[in-house]
Motif scaffolding. Structure first.
Motif, PDB file in Angstrom:
ATOM      1  N   LEU A  19       0.846  -1.195   0.000  1.00  0.00           N
ATOM      2  CA  LEU A  19       0.000   0.000   0.000  1.00  0.00           C
ATOM      3  C   LEU A  19       0.878   1.240   0.000  1.00  0.00           C
ATOM      4  O   LEU A  19       1.804   1.347   0.807  1.00  0.00           O
ATOM      5  N   GLU A  20       0.591   2.141  -0.904  1.00  0.00           N
ATOM      6  CA  GLU A  20       1.222   3.460  -0.933  1.00  0.00           C
ATOM      7  C   GLU A  20       0.142   4.476  -0.587  1.00  0.00           C
ATOM      8  O   GLU A  20      -0.965   4.416  -1.130  1.00  0.00           O
ATOM      9  N   VAL A  21       0.437   5.382   0.339  1.00  0.00           N
ATOM     10  CA  VAL A  21      -0.524   6.412   0.724  1.00  0.00           C
ATOM     11  C   VAL A  21       0.067   7.790   0.420  1.00  0.00           C
ATOM     12  O   VAL A  21       1.287   7.968   0.457  1.00  0.00           O
ATOM     13  N   THR A  22      -0.795   8.727   0.105  1.00  0.00           N
ATOM     14  CA  THR A  22      -0.338  10.083  -0.151  1.00  0.00           C
ATOM     15  C   THR A  22      -1.442  11.073   0.192  1.00  0.00           C
ATOM     16  O   THR A  22      -2.623  10.759   0.057  1.00  0.00           O
ATOM     17  N   ASP A  23      -1.038  12.233   0.666  1.00  0.00           N
ATOM     18  CA  ASP A  23      -1.973  13.310   0.967  1.00  0.00           C
ATOM     19  C   ASP A  23      -2.054  14.261  -0.215  1.00  0.00           C
ATOM     20  O   ASP A  23      -1.069  14.482  -0.916  1.00  0.00           O
ATOM     21  N   VAL A  24      -3.236  14.821  -0.411  1.00  0.00           N
ATOM     22  CA  VAL A  24      -3.425  15.864  -1.412  1.00  0.00           C
ATOM     23  C   VAL A  24      -3.950  17.086  -0.674  1.00  0.00           C
ATOM     24  O   VAL A  24      -5.055  17.074  -0.142  1.00  0.00           O
ATOM     25  N   PHE A  25      -3.117  18.128  -0.602  1.00  0.00           N
ATOM     26  CA  PHE A  25      -3.482  19.393   0.028  1.00  0.00           C
ATOM     27  C   PHE A  25      -3.771  20.431  -1.055  1.00  0.00           C
ATOM     28  O   PHE A  25      -3.351  20.273  -2.203  1.00  0.00           O
ATOM     29  N   PHE A  26      -4.441  21.500  -0.658  1.00  0.00           N
ATOM     30  CA  PHE A  26      -4.734  22.594  -1.574  1.00  0.00           C
ATOM     31  C   PHE A  26      -3.441  23.199  -2.122  1.00  0.00           C
ATOM     32  O   PHE A  26      -3.300  23.447  -3.303  1.00  0.00           O
ATOM     33  N   ASP A  27      -2.469  23.443  -1.243  1.00  0.00           N
ATOM     34  CA  ASP A  27      -1.157  23.931  -1.659  1.00  0.00           C
ATOM     35  C   ASP A  27      -0.162  23.666  -0.540  1.00  0.00           C
ATOM     36  O   ASP A  27      -0.530  23.166   0.518  1.00  0.00           O
ATOM     37  N   ASP A  28       1.104  23.973  -0.764  1.00  0.00           N
ATOM     38  CA  ASP A  28       2.127  23.698   0.243  1.00  0.00           C
ATOM     39  C   ASP A  28       1.879  24.466   1.532  1.00  0.00           C
ATOM     40  O   ASP A  28       2.125  23.967   2.622  1.00  0.00           O
ATOM     41  N   PRO A  81      -3.619  33.319  10.529  1.00  0.00           N
ATOM     42  CA  PRO A  81      -4.574  33.871   9.575  1.00  0.00           C
ATOM     43  C   PRO A  81      -4.077  33.644   8.147  1.00  0.00           C
ATOM     44  O   PRO A  81      -2.883  33.637   7.890  1.00  0.00           O
ATOM     45  N   ARG A  82      -5.015  33.461   7.240  1.00  0.00           N
ATOM     46  CA  ARG A  82      -4.666  33.230   5.843  1.00  0.00           C
ATOM     47  C   ARG A  82      -5.220  34.344   4.989  1.00  0.00           C
ATOM     48  O   ARG A  82      -6.231  34.930   5.297  1.00  0.00           O
ATOM     49  N   GLY A  83      -4.549  34.572   3.896  1.00  0.00           N
ATOM     50  CA  GLY A  83      -5.000  35.584   2.956  1.00  0.00           C
ATOM     51  C   GLY A  83      -6.216  35.093   2.191  1.00  0.00           C
ATOM     52  O   GLY A  83      -6.783  34.039   2.471  1.00  0.00           O
ATOM     53  N   ILE A  84      -6.607  35.848   1.202  1.00  0.00           N
ATOM     54  CA  ILE A  84      -7.737  35.486   0.356  1.00  0.00           C
ATOM     55  C   ILE A  84      -7.360  34.239  -0.446  1.00  0.00           C
ATOM     56  O   ILE A  84      -6.288  34.160  -1.036  1.00  0.00           O
ATOM     57  N   LEU A  85      -8.256  33.302  -0.454  1.00  0.00           N
ATOM     58  CA  LEU A  85      -8.020  32.059  -1.189  1.00  0.00           C
ATOM     59  C   LEU A  85      -8.843  32.101  -2.471  1.00  0.00           C
ATOM     60  O   LEU A  85     -10.066  32.076  -2.427  1.00  0.00           O
ATOM     61  N   GLU A  86      -8.166  32.186  -3.605  1.00  0.00           N
ATOM     62  CA  GLU A  86      -8.850  32.253  -4.883  1.00  0.00           C
ATOM     63  C   GLU A  86      -8.684  30.942  -5.638  1.00  0.00           C
ATOM     64  O   GLU A  86      -7.630  30.322  -5.608  1.00  0.00           O
ATOM     65  N   ASN A  87      -9.727  30.558  -6.327  1.00  0.00           N
ATOM     66  CA  ASN A  87      -9.710  29.354  -7.166  1.00  0.00           C
ATOM     67  C   ASN A  87      -9.257  28.122  -6.389  1.00  0.00           C
ATOM     68  O   ASN A  87      -8.573  27.262  -6.933  1.00  0.00           O
ATOM     69  N   THR A  88      -9.636  28.036  -5.138  1.00  0.00           N
ATOM     70  CA  THR A  88      -9.151  26.940  -4.304  1.00  0.00           C
ATOM     71  C   THR A  88      -9.619  25.581  -4.792  1.00  0.00           C
ATOM     72  O   THR A  88      -8.841  24.626  -4.775  1.00  0.00           O
ATOM     73  N   ASP A  89     -10.861  25.477  -5.227  1.00  0.00           N
ATOM     74  CA  ASP A  89     -11.355  24.181  -5.686  1.00  0.00           C
ATOM     75  C   ASP A  89     -10.566  23.695  -6.901  1.00  0.00           C
ATOM     76  O   ASP A  89     -10.144  22.540  -6.953  1.00  0.00           O
ATOM     77  N   ASP A  90     -10.351  24.576  -7.864  1.00  0.00           N
ATOM     78  CA  ASP A  90      -9.591  24.203  -9.062  1.00  0.00           C
ATOM     79  C   ASP A  90      -8.160  23.821  -8.712  1.00  0.00           C
ATOM     80  O   ASP A  90      -7.611  22.854  -9.252  1.00  0.00           O
ATOM     81  N   LYS A  91      -7.545  24.576  -7.813  1.00  0.00           N
ATOM     82  CA  LYS A  91      -6.170  24.269  -7.405  1.00  0.00           C
ATOM     83  C   LYS A  91      -6.102  22.910  -6.724  1.00  0.00           C
ATOM     84  O   LYS A  91      -5.183  22.126  -6.967  1.00  0.00           O
ATOM     85  N   PHE A  92      -7.074  22.624  -5.865  1.00  0.00           N
ATOM     86  CA  PHE A  92      -7.100  21.334  -5.178  1.00  0.00           C
ATOM     87  C   PHE A  92      -7.268  20.196  -6.185  1.00  0.00           C
ATOM     88  O   PHE A  92      -6.555  19.188  -6.126  1.00  0.00           O
ATOM     89  N   ILE A  93      -8.187  20.344  -7.121  1.00  0.00           N
ATOM     90  CA  ILE A  93      -8.403  19.311  -8.133  1.00  0.00           C
ATOM     91  C   ILE A  93      -7.130  19.099  -8.948  1.00  0.00           C
ATOM     92  O   ILE A  93      -6.719  17.955  -9.197  1.00  0.00           O
ATOM     93  N   ASN A  94      -6.476  20.185  -9.350  1.00  0.00           N
ATOM     94  CA  ASN A  94      -5.230  20.057 -10.122  1.00  0.00           C
ATOM     95  C   ASN A  94      -4.158  19.327  -9.333  1.00  0.00           C
ATOM     96  O   ASN A  94      -3.422  18.501  -9.878  1.00  0.00           O
ATOM     97  N   LEU A 122      -5.116   7.917  -2.075  1.00  0.00           N
ATOM     98  CA  LEU A 122      -4.960   9.374  -2.081  1.00  0.00           C
ATOM     99  C   LEU A 122      -5.935   9.942  -1.066  1.00  0.00           C
ATOM    100  O   LEU A 122      -7.141   9.701  -1.167  1.00  0.00           O
ATOM    101  N   THR A 123      -5.426  10.664  -0.090  1.00  0.00           N
ATOM    102  CA  THR A 123      -6.271  11.270   0.932  1.00  0.00           C
ATOM    103  C   THR A 123      -6.398  12.761   0.653  1.00  0.00           C
ATOM    104  O   THR A 123      -5.409  13.479   0.671  1.00  0.00           O
ATOM    105  N   GLY A 124      -7.619  13.189   0.377  1.00  0.00           N
ATOM    106  CA  GLY A 124      -7.900  14.600   0.121  1.00  0.00           C
ATOM    107  C   GLY A 124      -7.945  15.376   1.423  1.00  0.00           C
ATOM    108  O   GLY A 124      -8.819  15.141   2.239  1.00  0.00           O
ATOM    109  N   ARG A 125      -6.986  16.270   1.633  1.00  0.00           N
ATOM    110  CA  ARG A 125      -6.901  17.098   2.843  1.00  0.00           C
ATOM    111  C   ARG A 125      -7.335  18.516   2.487  1.00  0.00           C
ATOM    112  O   ARG A 125      -6.522  19.394   2.269  1.00  0.00           O
ATOM    113  N   TYR A 126      -8.617  18.707   2.414  1.00  0.00           N
ATOM    114  CA  TYR A 126      -9.147  19.992   1.973  1.00  0.00           C
ATOM    115  C   TYR A 126     -10.479  20.192   2.686  1.00  0.00           C
ATOM    116  O   TYR A 126     -11.406  19.406   2.507  1.00  0.00           O
TER     117      TYR A 126
END
Length: 178
Positions: free
Chosen positions: A53-62, A75-88, A117-121
């Motif tokens: 078994l190989e496991v990996t996390d998928v985050f929105f960005d680093d 605190p985080r800045g404005i998050l734009e196009n987050t869904d598209d970035k996560f999918i990519n 693949l574990t989606g961390r979003y």
């Protein structure tokens, strides 16, 4: 900041244990962890036979890795196009894993393994999950080394870990476990 080796290993172990529990609940298969060679992350045993078994996390960005894993969220800045970035990033993660040659020795000795693949979003909902599934289905890489018999997407949606096969292509995200 990044994750320490211990945090990474603990996270991988949690992913593996959830996968094992889900396989038991869904299919009555009792897997046992034999070793952690890295790669792959785990060698498992089922009915006297070994697989991997190989496991990996998928985050929105680093930056999201640090933000989600920190004890005190900055605190985080404005998050734009987050869904598209996560999918990519999910598509890139799947393609990268399917094309890795470092799994070949285990493929040659143990046969095809599993990929998780574990989606961390935190913004995953049913609509995004559907879009993610479609993107993963359409992205299967021609660079696929053929090392995996099955790959699954694990996402935390509506208070439950949900699983769906993403490779080979079948209907996705229908099974759940706590």
């Amino acid at each position: 900041m990044g994750r320490t080796k211990k945090q990474l290993e603990d996270g991988e172990l949690a992913q593996c244990k959830r996968f094992i529990a889900w396989r038991l609940k869904q299919f009555g298969e009792q897997f046992m962890i034999i070793s952690r060679p890295n790669p792959p992350d785990f060698v498992l045993e089922f009915s006297g036979k070994q697989t991997w078994l190989e496991v990996t996390d998928v985050f929105f960005d680093d930056e999201d890795v640090d933000w989600q894993l920190s004890k005190i969220s900055a605190p985080r800045g404005i998050l734009e196009n987050t869904d598209d970035k996560f999918i990519n990033r999910a598509v890139e993660g799947l393609s990268k894993k399917l094309g890795k040659k470092s799994y070949l020795p285990f493929f040659n000795s143990l046969g095809k393994g599993f990929l998780l693949l574990t989606g961390r979003y935190w913004l995953i909902d049913d609509v995004l999950l559907y879009s993610l599934q479609q993107a993963l289905r359409q992205s299967l890489s021609c660079a696929d080394m053929g090392c995996f018999k099955e790959a699954y997407l694990e996402c935390y949606v509506a208070g439950l870990w949900q699983y769906g096969m993403i490779y080979p292509q079948q209907d996705l995200i229908e099974e759940t476990t706590n």
